[in-house]
Scaffold this motif. Structure first.
Motif, PDB file in Angstrom:
ATOM      1  N   UNK A  27       0.861  -1.169   0.000  1.00 10.99           N
ATOM      2  CA  UNK A  27       0.000   0.000   0.000  1.00 10.99           C
ATOM      3  C   UNK A  27       0.904   1.228   0.000  1.00 10.99           C
ATOM      4  N   UNK A  28       0.618   2.123  -0.933  1.00 13.99           N
ATOM      5  CA  UNK A  28       1.395   3.342  -1.091  1.00 13.99           C
ATOM      6  C   UNK A  28       0.476   4.530  -0.932  1.00 13.99           C
ATOM      7  N   UNK A  29       1.066   5.679  -0.632  1.00 13.14           N
ATOM      8  CA  UNK A  29       0.308   6.915  -0.582  1.00 13.14           C
ATOM      9  C   UNK A  29       0.172   7.494  -1.976  1.00 13.14           C
ATOM     10  N   UNK A  30      -0.620   8.537  -2.093  1.00 12.34           N
ATOM     11  CA  UNK A  30      -0.816   9.145  -3.410  1.00 12.34           C
ATOM     12  C   UNK A  30       0.401   9.939  -3.862  1.00 12.34           C
ATOM     13  N   UNK A  31       1.330  10.230  -2.938  1.00  8.88           N
ATOM     14  CA  UNK A  31       2.623  10.835  -3.269  1.00  8.88           C
ATOM     15  C   UNK A  31       3.697  10.000  -2.584  1.00  8.88           C
ATOM     16  N   UNK A  39      20.601   7.546 -17.138  1.00  6.78           N
ATOM     17  CA  UNK A  39      21.904   8.113 -17.451  1.00  6.78           C
ATOM     18  C   UNK A  39      22.993   7.683 -16.485  1.00  6.78           C
ATOM     19  N   UNK A  40      22.896   6.461 -15.960  1.00  4.62           N
ATOM     20  CA  UNK A  40      23.905   5.951 -15.038  1.00  4.62           C
ATOM     21  C   UNK A  40      23.776   6.474 -13.622  1.00  4.62           C
ATOM     22  N   UNK A  41      22.741   7.216 -13.341  1.00 11.07           N
ATOM     23  CA  UNK A  41      22.534   7.774 -12.000  1.00 11.07           C
ATOM     24  C   UNK A  41      21.194   7.326 -11.433  1.00 11.07           C
ATOM     25  N   UNK A  42      21.086   7.371 -10.117  1.00 15.42           N
ATOM     26  CA  UNK A  42      19.804   7.157  -9.440  1.00 15.42           C
ATOM     27  C   UNK A  42      19.374   8.508  -8.880  1.00 15.42           C
ATOM     28  N   UNK A  43      18.284   9.048  -9.419  1.00 14.68           N
ATOM     29  CA  UNK A  43      17.783  10.342  -8.989  1.00 14.68           C
ATOM     30  C   UNK A  43      16.544  10.148  -8.133  1.00 14.68           C
ATOM     31  N   UNK A  44      16.568  10.699  -6.923  1.00 15.65           N
ATOM     32  CA  UNK A  44      15.413  10.599  -6.027  1.00 15.65           C
ATOM     33  C   UNK A  44      14.515  11.809  -6.252  1.00 15.65           C
ATOM     34  N   UNK A  45      13.218  11.539  -6.463  1.00 21.73           N
ATOM     35  CA  UNK A  45      12.278  12.638  -6.645  1.00 21.73           C
ATOM     36  C   UNK A  45      10.882  12.213  -6.209  1.00 21.73           C
ATOM     37  N   UNK A  46      10.008  13.212  -6.072  1.00 19.09           N
ATOM     38  CA  UNK A  46       8.627  12.950  -5.669  1.00 19.09           C
ATOM     39  C   UNK A  46       7.799  12.576  -6.886  1.00 19.09           C
ATOM     40  N   UNK A  47       6.914  11.602  -6.686  1.00 18.39           N
ATOM     41  CA  UNK A  47       6.019  11.178  -7.756  1.00 18.39           C
ATOM     42  C   UNK A  47       4.592  11.162  -7.245  1.00 18.39           C
ATOM     43  N   UNK A  48       3.683  11.548  -8.115  1.00 18.48           N
ATOM     44  CA  UNK A  48       2.261  11.442  -7.818  1.00 18.48           C
ATOM     45  C   UNK A  48       1.787  10.110  -8.390  1.00 18.48           C
ATOM     46  N   UNK A  49       1.162   9.281  -7.568  1.00 15.28           N
ATOM     47  CA  UNK A  49       0.603   8.005  -7.995  1.00 15.28           C
ATOM     48  C   UNK A  49      -0.853   8.269  -8.345  1.00 15.28           C
ATOM     49  N   UNK A 155      -5.469   8.717   1.175  1.00 15.63           N
ATOM     50  CA  UNK A 155      -5.371   9.443   2.450  1.00 15.63           C
ATOM     51  C   UNK A 155      -3.940   9.453   2.981  1.00 15.63           C
ATOM     52  N   UNK A 156      -3.018   8.778   2.287  1.00 11.83           N
ATOM     53  CA  UNK A 156      -1.639   8.662   2.787  1.00 11.83           C
ATOM     54  C   UNK A 156      -0.641   9.277   1.815  1.00 11.83           C
ATOM     55  N   UNK A 157       0.531   9.628   2.364  1.00 10.90           N
ATOM     56  CA  UNK A 157       1.674  10.052   1.555  1.00 10.90           C
ATOM     57  C   UNK A 157       2.934   9.448   2.164  1.00 10.90           C
ATOM     58  N   UNK A 158       3.945   9.268   1.339  1.00  7.13           N
ATOM     59  CA  UNK A 158       5.284   8.840   1.751  1.00  7.13           C
ATOM     60  C   UNK A 158       5.258   7.618   2.688  1.00  7.13           C
TER      61      UNK A 158
END
Length: 171
Positions: A27-31, A39-49, A155-158
């Protein structure tokens, strides 16, 4: 859940099979935070589900399709909040998609395939490239990307931080 009645209803629905949880791994939140392996990197960012969207979109600018060895490719820059202008990236085009806009004609966008880590799941996801600068979240994950992976609780995030290790072949 904070609301005991909602928790009871969700539990009964899950037991009765009324909530599509077959194959879902969490179960995941909506964000959520995700990692893009690009490109050979791992970029952390916020996503809207977003279960209301069929496809996924990534915030990109300077999108320029071109040909390489008879194949369709695209050159673009990521448009991430608070980041300096990224170096150009090049990826093969998987296909083009037509996106219905609220006002005006359809928008034709190139789609690329990315490795995305959501929770502890690393998977290939097709995303279209478009300028999402007017939106809060640089990545939108739609139904196709979430199927069999996630149940989204609006109803959840992160709820689950990305914790994937890329395999030796980059997948």
């Amino acid at each position: 859940m904070r609301n005991p009645i909602a928790a009871l209803v969700l539990s009964v629905c899950l037991l009765a099979g009324l909530v599509p949880s077959a194959g879902a791994r969490g179960v995941y939140g909506w964000v959520e935070f995700v990692e893009l392996h690009l490109g050979g990197e791992a970029l952390k960012l916020k996503a809207k589900l977003d279960t209301g969207a069929r496809s996924s979109s990534l915030d990109a600018v300077d999108v320029q399709p071109f040909e390489r060895d008879g194949k369709r490719w695209v050159r673009f820059r990521l448009n991430l909040p608070g980041a300096k202008r990224s170096a150009p990236l090049e990826e093969p085009i998987v296909r083009y998609v037509r996106i219905k806009r609220h006002k005006g004609p359809y928008d034709r966008r190139p789609m690329i395939r990315l490795q995305i880590c959501l929770g502890d799941e690393l998977r290939s996801v097709d995303v279209n490239l478009t300028n999402r600068g007017r939106f809060i979240y640089p990545l939108l994950l739609g139904r196709r990307a979430l199927t069999g992976l996630a149940v989204v609780d609006p109803a959840r995030t992160f709820q689950r931080a990305p914790r994937c290790a890329a395999s030796p072949n980059g997948e």
